[in-house]
Design a protein around this motif. Structure first.
Motif, PDB file in Angstrom:
ATOM      1  N   GLY A  76       0.819  -1.205   0.000  1.00 27.53           N
ATOM      2  CA  GLY A  76       0.000   0.000   0.000  1.00 27.53           C
ATOM      3  C   GLY A  76       0.851   1.253   0.000  1.00 27.53           C
ATOM      4  N   LEU A  77       1.885   1.247   0.807  1.00 23.95           N
ATOM      5  CA  LEU A  77       2.800   2.399   0.841  1.00 23.95           C
ATOM      6  C   LEU A  77       3.472   2.600  -0.516  1.00 23.95           C
ATOM      7  N   VAL A  78       3.898   1.505  -1.127  1.00 28.67           N
ATOM      8  CA  VAL A  78       4.591   1.583  -2.409  1.00 28.67           C
ATOM      9  C   VAL A  78       3.713   2.214  -3.481  1.00 28.67           C
ATOM     10  N   VAL A  79       2.425   1.902  -3.456  1.00 31.64           N
ATOM     11  CA  VAL A  79       1.526   2.479  -4.472  1.00 31.64           C
ATOM     12  C   VAL A  79       0.953   3.828  -4.051  1.00 31.64           C
ATOM     13  N   GLY A  80       1.396   4.339  -2.904  1.00 28.48           N
ATOM     14  CA  GLY A  80       1.026   5.687  -2.510  1.00 28.48           C
ATOM     15  C   GLY A  80      -0.121   5.805  -1.527  1.00 28.48           C
ATOM     16  N   ILE A  81      -0.501   4.704  -0.893  1.00 31.21           N
ATOM     17  CA  ILE A  81      -1.564   4.781   0.113  1.00 31.21           C
ATOM     18  C   ILE A  81      -0.932   5.138   1.454  1.00 31.21           C
ATOM     19  N   SER A  82      -1.444   6.170   2.056  1.00 34.49           N
ATOM     20  CA  SER A  82      -0.942   6.609   3.355  1.00 34.49           C
ATOM     21  C   SER A  82      -1.361   5.631   4.449  1.00 34.49           C
ATOM     22  N   LEU A  83      -0.506   5.474   5.427  1.00 41.53           N
ATOM     23  CA  LEU A  83      -0.845   4.668   6.601  1.00 41.53           C
ATOM     24  C   LEU A  83      -1.110   5.566   7.805  1.00 41.53           C
ATOM     25  N   ASP A  84      -1.431   6.823   7.536  1.00 42.33           N
ATOM     26  CA  ASP A  84      -1.707   7.777   8.612  1.00 42.33           C
ATOM     27  C   ASP A  84      -3.159   7.673   9.064  1.00 42.33           C
ATOM     28  N   VAL A  85      -3.331   7.515  10.365  1.00 42.08           N
ATOM     29  CA  VAL A  85      -4.654   7.525  10.985  1.00 42.08           C
ATOM     30  C   VAL A  85      -4.618   8.598  12.065  1.00 42.08           C
ATOM     31  N   SER A  86      -5.532   9.518  11.999  1.00 44.01           N
ATOM     32  CA  SER A  86      -5.572  10.668  12.915  1.00 44.01           C
ATOM     33  C   SER A  86      -4.248  11.423  12.911  1.00 44.01           C
ATOM     34  N   GLY A  87      -3.622  11.497  11.760  1.00 40.79           N
ATOM     35  CA  GLY A  87      -2.386  12.256  11.624  1.00 40.79           C
ATOM     36  C   GLY A  87      -1.129  11.525  12.039  1.00 40.79           C
ATOM     37  N   ALA A  88      -1.250  10.313  12.559  1.00 38.01           N
ATOM     38  CA  ALA A  88      -0.076   9.547  12.992  1.00 38.01           C
ATOM     39  C   ALA A  88       0.079   8.312  12.101  1.00 38.01           C
ATOM     40  N   PRO A  89       1.291   8.081  11.624  1.00 31.03           N
ATOM     41  CA  PRO A  89       1.488   6.921  10.751  1.00 31.03           C
ATOM     42  C   PRO A  89       1.508   5.605  11.539  1.00 31.03           C
ATOM     43  N   ILE A  90       0.935   4.578  10.927  1.00 33.94           N
ATOM     44  CA  ILE A  90       1.037   3.228  11.496  1.00 33.94           C
ATOM     45  C   ILE A  90       2.285   2.609  10.876  1.00 33.94           C
ATOM     46  N   PRO A  91       3.250   2.198  11.685  1.00 33.52           N
ATOM     47  CA  PRO A  91       4.447   1.586  11.106  1.00 33.52           C
ATOM     48  C   PRO A  91       4.115   0.196  10.545  1.00 33.52           C
ATOM     49  N   VAL A  92       4.757  -0.162   9.448  1.00 34.76           N
ATOM     50  CA  VAL A  92       4.499  -1.463   8.823  1.00 34.76           C
ATOM     51  C   VAL A  92       4.679  -2.613   9.812  1.00 34.76           C
ATOM     52  N   PRO A  93       5.730  -2.614  10.654  1.00 39.12           N
ATOM     53  CA  PRO A  93       5.843  -3.717  11.625  1.00 39.12           C
ATOM     54  C   PRO A  93       4.678  -3.779  12.614  1.00 39.12           C
ATOM     55  N   GLY A  94       3.978  -2.668  12.786  1.00 37.97           N
ATOM     56  CA  GLY A  94       2.809  -2.657  13.663  1.00 37.97           C
ATOM     57  C   GLY A  94       1.711  -3.582  13.160  1.00 37.97           C
ATOM     58  N   PHE A  95       1.624  -3.745  11.854  1.00 38.13           N
ATOM     59  CA  PHE A  95       0.634  -4.656  11.284  1.00 38.13           C
ATOM     60  C   PHE A  95       0.945  -6.091  11.710  1.00 38.13           C
ATOM     61  N   ALA A  96       2.212  -6.453  11.650  1.00 37.91           N
ATOM     62  CA  ALA A  96       2.616  -7.803  12.056  1.00 37.91           C
ATOM     63  C   ALA A  96       2.359  -8.019  13.539  1.00 37.91           C
ATOM     64  N   SER A  97       2.686  -7.038  14.338  1.00 38.19           N
ATOM     65  CA  SER A  97       2.509  -7.165  15.788  1.00 38.19           C
ATOM     66  C   SER A  97       1.049  -7.354  16.164  1.00 38.19           C
ATOM     67  N   LEU A  98       0.197  -6.492  15.637  1.00 35.70           N
ATOM     68  CA  LEU A  98      -1.219  -6.600  15.988  1.00 35.70           C
ATOM     69  C   LEU A  98      -1.853  -7.861  15.415  1.00 35.70           C
ATOM     70  N   THR A  99      -1.418  -8.258  14.230  1.00 38.29           N
ATOM     71  CA  THR A  99      -1.921  -9.510  13.656  1.00 38.29           C
ATOM     72  C   THR A  99      -1.537 -10.677  14.555  1.00 38.29           C
TER      73      THR A  99
END
Length: 135
Positions: free
Chosen positions: A38-61
């Motif tokens: 998603g980041l590579v194709v230009g989709i922001s990972l910002d929620v409420s102005g703060a970015p979600i780090p990619v490793p955060g996806f792995a952690s929460l999953t």
């Protein structure tokens, strides 16, 4: 005269745990890959102005997949039909997990990406665990 009956289907705990943990690893890698793509194709990972780090996806999953595995272990011991109970429960929980994404303070593309990561994780983890539960 004796009557032969088929043994009741049982759940092997070791198979359930090992399969569930393997699915957790795969799902964690997959959700991180989806987020990175998603980041590579230009989709922001910002929620409420703060970015979600990619490793955060792995952690929460990983965290929520392990919670699902614990749920499966409990249902294996307590439910009359553990597989059915697990699938029904996790499908409802997956649907509920989409609600925060829908209402998040983020771009539509970000919200859709977040929903896709939830669905990817569920599509990997739920079947693997369900197959290991008694019907």
């Amino acid at each position: 005269m004796s009557v032969l009956t088929a043994p009741a289907a049982t759940t092997r705990t070791s198979s359930l745990v090992l399969g569930g943990l393997a699915a957790t690893v795969v799902a964690s890698l997959a959700t991180s890959a989806v987020a990175a793509a998603g980041l590579v194709v230009g989709i922001s990972l910002d929620v409420s102005g703060a970015p979600i780090p990619v490793p955060g996806f792995a952690s929460l999953t990983a965290i929520f997949s392990v919670i699902g595995l614990v749920l499966a272990l409990v249902l294996a011991r307590t439910a009359r039909s553990p597989r059915t109970a697990f699938v029904r429960t996790t499908v409802v929980l997956t649907a509920l997990s989409l609600v925060p994404d829908v209402i998040a303070d983020a771009a539509i593309s970000t919200r859709l990406l977040l929903m896709v990561t939830h669905l990817v994780a569920a599509a990997i983890v739920i079947p693997v665990i369900a197959r290991r539960l008694a019907a």
